[in-house]
Design an enzyme around this catalytic site. Structure first.
Site, PDB file in Angstrom:
ATOM      1  CE  LYS A  34       4.357  17.732   1.336  1.00 14.50           C
ATOM      2  NZ  LYS A  34       4.724  17.710  -0.098  1.00 14.50           N
TER       3      LYS A  34
ATOM      4  CD  GLU B 246       2.591   9.068  10.046  1.00 12.51           C
ATOM      5  OE1 GLU B 246       2.295   8.909   8.884  1.00 12.51           O
ATOM      6  OE2 GLU B 246       2.393  10.466  10.702  1.00 12.51           O
TER       7      GLU B 246
ATOM      8  N   GLY C 185       2.058   7.685   3.588  1.00 14.79           N
ATOM      9  CA  GLY C 185       1.868   8.513   2.826  1.00 14.79           C
ATOM     10  C   GLY C 185       2.251   8.481   1.381  1.00 14.79           C
ATOM     11  CB  SER C 186       2.024  10.346  -1.691  1.00 18.79           C
ATOM     12  OG  SER C 186       2.462  11.671  -1.224  1.00 18.79           O
TER      13      SER C 186
END
Length: 223
Positions: free
Chosen positions: A121, A103, A29-30
């Site tokens: 988040k 993951e 992910g980023s």
């Protein structure tokens, strides 16, 4: 600070959890990309990494960090990854990048899960973010109906107008309309549905630490 700057901050902060001389588990992910960039500054201190996606593997190798197959190594000391949602118990929703199965595999192989995320988040209850579920395509229609029975609406994730294909050759359902009040039980239940490869609730493989990027700096949460 911008969200991108917060991601850079937590990515750099995660280096303190990397043990010199040991292989590190790396997510996708980023935000994780920021960690991978930071990890390159100490690549000579570690043997390499186990990666949870083709994309992360390519980024690691491009920076000169060796990547090992999960089956080729034993237990990892730490797994560092982001989250789409995380609550006050360290339970998470993951899979926005479609890498949730790998993951979860690498997380299960690791003694400690360090989540790196920005403060957007953090949630009181999981479920506002569409829940990713990796599924075997022939089971899709039935699984959509099973989520409907729970009050959720499941849709196949598309890419360029066709169903997205994961690194494992499967499809993703994104489920909205759920409030996941008992993540452990929810994860166990949905994982038993025939055709589900992995549900994107990470409760059994929850975070042990969360490095949360905030306007006042990195906040460390321990669960």
């Amino acid at each position: 600070m911008t969200q991108d700057e917060l991601k850079t901050l937590v990515g750099q902060a995660a280096l303190q959890y990397v043990t010199p001389g040991e292989i590190v588990g790396v997510g996708t992910g980023s935000t994780v990309n920021k960690f991978i960039d930071a990890l390159a500054t100490m690549k000579d201190q570690i043997p390499g990494a186990v990666s949870s996606s083709v994309a992360s593997t390519a980024r690691l190798q491009a920076l000169g960090i060796p990547v090992f197959e999960a089956n080729a190594v034993g237990e990892l000391s730490v797994y560092i990854d982001g989250a789409d949602e995380i609550d006050a118990q360290g339970f998470m929703v993951k899979g926005g990048g479609a890498a949730l199965t790998r993951e979860k595999i690498v997380a299960a192989q690791s003694r400690r899960f360090v989540c790196i995320a920005d403060e957007t988040k953090m949630v009181k209850a999981l479920g506002a973010f569409p829940l990713p579920v990796e599924v075997i395509p022939m089971a899709t229609a039935r699984l959509v109906r099973q989520f409907e029975a729970l009050g959720g609406k499941a849709q196949i994730r598309l890419k360029d107008g066709a169903p997205l294909v994961t690194d494992n050759g499967q499809h993703i359902l994104d489920v909205t309309g759920l409030q996941i009040t008992d993540p452990l039980n929810f994860e166990s239940t949905v994982n038993q549905w025939p055709g589900v490869v992995t549900v994107g609730v990470f409760a059994h493989q929850r975070a042990h630490v969360c490095l949360l990027g905030t306007a006042s700096g990195v906040k460390t949460l321990t669960f």
